[in-house]
Each structure stands twice: as C-alpha cells, then as structure tokens.
Design an enzyme around this catalytic site. Structure first.
Site, short mmCIF file in Angstrom:
data_model
loop_
_atom_site.label_atom_id
_atom_site.label_comp_id
_atom_site.label_asym_id
_atom_site.label_seq_id
_atom_site.Cartn_x
_atom_site.Cartn_y
_atom_site.Cartn_z
N GLN A 106 0.81 -1.22 0.00
CA GLN A 106 0.00 0.00 0.00
C GLN A 106 0.85 1.27 0.00
OE1 GLN A 106 -2.64 -0.41 3.40
NE2 GLN A 106 -3.08 -2.53 2.86
N HIS A 168 -0.64 0.13 5.58
CA HIS A 168 -1.24 1.26 6.30
C HIS A 168 -0.34 2.51 6.32
CE1 HIS A 168 -4.03 -1.66 8.72
NE2 HIS A 168 -4.13 -1.81 7.41
N GLU A 261 -14.88 3.49 9.57
CA GLU A 261 -15.45 4.62 10.30
C GLU A 261 -15.48 5.90 9.49
OE1 GLU A 261 -13.88 3.21 14.75
OE2 GLU A 261 -13.28 5.16 13.93
N TYR A 271 -9.38 8.74 18.78
CA TYR A 271 -10.43 8.02 18.06
C TYR A 271 -10.45 6.52 18.36
CZ TYR A 271 -11.56 12.43 16.13
OH TYR A 271 -11.97 13.75 16.03
N TYR A 282 -9.06 -10.42 11.36
CA TYR A 282 -9.43 -11.08 10.10
C TYR A 282 -9.73 -12.55 10.28
CZ TYR A 282 -8.05 -6.74 7.86
OH TYR A 282 -7.96 -5.42 7.49
#
Length: 388
Positions: A106, A168, A261, A271, A282
């Site tokens: 990513q 991420h 979210e 948060y 998972y």
C-alpha cells in the site's frame, strides 16, 4: 471479446455499470487493464439521475487527483507516476523528475492536491512513501511545475519511525480556511502505534504550508510527543475532506474485519483504535470486548461488514442539487461509491452508487463542480454528469 461487448447487454438492460473484473481484495500492484474505447450510460439513483462518462481505462493503482487550471488534471499512480489530463482526456504525458518512492504493497505515491493559492504560488503537494534507511516513511512534499517537469521540490515532513513493510501508510492531504495542511498516516498494521504519541503512525497531522509546526498544535508541549499530531487513535485513514462552509474536517478510516469509520476530526481527540472498535481480527477473533470508552470518540457512522473506505468528497456543487451536503465515500472492497446523507454532523442515510464499477480509490469534486472517480481493477476515470 472486449469489455464493451461483454457487458453491453447489462449496461443496456440495467442502466448501471457492471464493469468490475475479478481482483484481489488486497492492495497489490495490478497490470494494465484491457482498453475500453468508450462507455457512457445513464443510471437512476434514489434522488438523482446521472450520466456516467468513462474518460480513461488503463490505470493500474491510481490514488489521488487534483486540478491545476487550464483544463488540466493530475492523477497519481501508486508506483510513482503522475499522469496529465487535459479537458478530460489523457494527454499521453507524465510529470517528469519525481522522486523515487518506496513502492511496497500500500506504500508508494499517494495523494496529490494544490495549495489554496495555487494560482498565485504554483505549489503542488503530494503524500508519498519515501525510501529511508529501515524501509519507508509517509512524507508530505511540495513542488512546482516547469512545463511537465518538477521544479523546486522539497520534503516538508517525514514521519517516524521508518517502517519495513507495505501496510497502512495513509494518506490524504487537505487545507483548511487558514491554509493549515492536514495529512493522514496509518498505524502500519502495528495496532499500539495509534495510541503512542511518541511516533507518527495512526494519526492525523497538522503543519503549516511550508512544513513548520503550528504553535497551537495540541501536543507541542507534551514531553516526547510528535509535535505535528492533531488527532490519534486512527487506524488507517485513507479519506479526508475539509468542509469550508462549516470549518469541519471529515475522515474515513479502514477498520479491520468490519468497523470502517466516518469521523469528525477535531483537535487533540483520541479516536480509540485499537482500544475500541466495531471490527474484529481477520480470523474472526476479537480485538477488544468494548466499543465505547470515556475519552475516546465514537464514529459518526461505521460499516459492518467493511466496505473498505477510501477517498471522499463533500458535494457542494449546484449541479447535483439532491446530493448537496452529502458525503461521497469511495469503497474498495464494496466496489461502489457510498452516498452518505448528512444532517449537520449526523449521518442520516446511505445509498450505494454504481455498484460493481471497480475498487473505487478516490472520488473528487472538480473546481467547476463535477464529480469524478478513479478505480482499481477496472482502471477507470469516470465523470458523473447530471442528466437533463
């Protein structure tokens, strides 16, 4: 048989796009897609009938898009390229002189946007994974263009610590009305990073447009805290938008298995990840046994199962009157655009737009008020036009 021949009966019968080809749910480098010469269709949604125009069809892993005037649009490819479009057509040209990126899973070249005063100063901003000793680092940089070539390139902030892996990295960039720059950074798949103020990961950050740290950031006087942190406890926010009229920042972040979210991003708030979440591991095992805790923010909306939220935009254009004030959220695993109806800071309804269009990476509203989206798997750049 090409894609048009394969899907034309469905396009004609259903009036929607079913272009998505089989693709892996993970963010992996793809291969060029089978060319599509032209696809246009009309689809009736709950509140608006729109025409969908396919402008391009050969993306691999597109990530961000922005407009630089004179009909030009720039679109990033995660492997480290910026494609140049003009008047909704690919010019065949790419930006030259970009830095090398840490292209791993990513990680790579991510978001792109322009300075609020771009017409005067010419600054273009990117978020990218910078190759550094030990792996990669989500980095915000700026540059100008001399023709199609990068000029005056400078890194503004490099997140720490370096990370050896491709999970991420975030990242989106927005500016507010005071021209502060905010960017998102994922927690690298290491959950406890998000609650740790001594590292940059799992956070939303705020800096000046030249990279300086604002004196009123919430943790500038906290011992050992990264001073650019604006919020923490964020898992992997890959969407963010600034609501200019109401001075609000919205973000969407990936949950694990469930628990994506939509959050209202506010100074210094926590948060909750991974202490509270509506998702699970998972493999189906629990991450935590609580979904609420004092001192931690609740999402404005969450998705179970996950739709794999990504880029987002706020509809402010008069061209889509029935959608005005709605938030459009790109869905990767969902292969659609989620239209979230808002009443102030409350989410009141949702509709899935263009189901099956592909892994939607970003949806944006152009300066002239039209909605565009880019997809993986199907490799598309599409434009939504209100039907007359």
């Amino acid at each position: 048989m090409n894609l048009i021949q394969r899907f034309l009966p469905l396009l004609l019968f259903l009036g929607i796009s079913t272009l998505a080809k089989s693709c892996t749910p993970k963010d992996e480098d793809g291969t060029p897609n089978e060319p599509i010469t032209e696809i246009k269709f009309t689809t009736k949604t709950e509140k608006l009938t729109v025409k969908v125009d396919t402008l391009y069809s050969a993306f691999q892993n597109p990530w961000g898009m922005t407009w630089i005037g004179d009909g030009k649009m720039l679109v990033t490819e995660r492997k480290g390229e910026i494609l140049i479009f003009k008047d909704d057509k690919y010019t065949g040209q790419k930006v030259q002189g970009l830095p090398a990126v840490y292209a791993n899973g990513q990680a790579g070249l991510l978001d792109i946007t322009v300075h609020p005063d771009f017409a005067q100063n010419g600054w273009i901003y990117i978020a990218y994974a910078k190759p550094v000793p030990g792996g990669g680092a989500t980095t915000v940089a700026r540059f100008k263009l001399n023709g199609n070539t990068v000029a005056s390139f400078e890194d503004l902030i490099v997140t720490t610590p370096a990370w050896n892996g491709g999970t991420h990295y975030g990242s989106r960039i927005v500016f507010d009305n005071q021209k502060f720059l905010y960017f998102t950074n994922g927690e690298r798949g290491s959950q406890n990073n998000a609650q740790n103020l001594t590292n940059s990961h799992g956070k939303v950050h705020r800096i000046h447009d030249d990279g300086r740290i604002p004196a009123d950031n919430p943790f500038v006087n906290t011992a050992n805290a990264v001073p650019s942190i604006w919020t923490y406890g964020n898992r992997n926010p890959q969407g963010m938008i600034y609501d200019q009229a109401n001075n609000r920042i919205w973000s969407v972040e990936h949950g694990p298995k469930g628990g994506d979210e939509l959050n209202l991003i506010e100074k210094g708030k926590n948060y909750g990840w991974p202490v509270i979440t509506y998702g699970q591991n998972y493999n189906g095992t629990p991450i935590t046994n609580i979904t609420e805790k004092e001192g931690m923010e609740q999402p404005v909306k969450y998705w179970v199962p996950s739709i794999a939220t990504c880029g987002m935009t706020l509809v402010t254009s008069d061209k889509y009157p029935a959608w005005k004030g709605n938030i459009l959220v790109a869905a990767l695993a969902g292969t659609h655009i989620s239209r979230v109806e808002m009443n102030g800071t409350k989410a009141t309804g949702e509709e899935k737009l263009l189901p099956g269009i592909g892994r939607v990476r970003q949806v944006s509203q152009s300066p002239d008020g039209f909605i565009y989206a880019i997809t993986e798997g199907t490799g598309l750049l599409i434009k939504l036009l209100p039907a007359s």
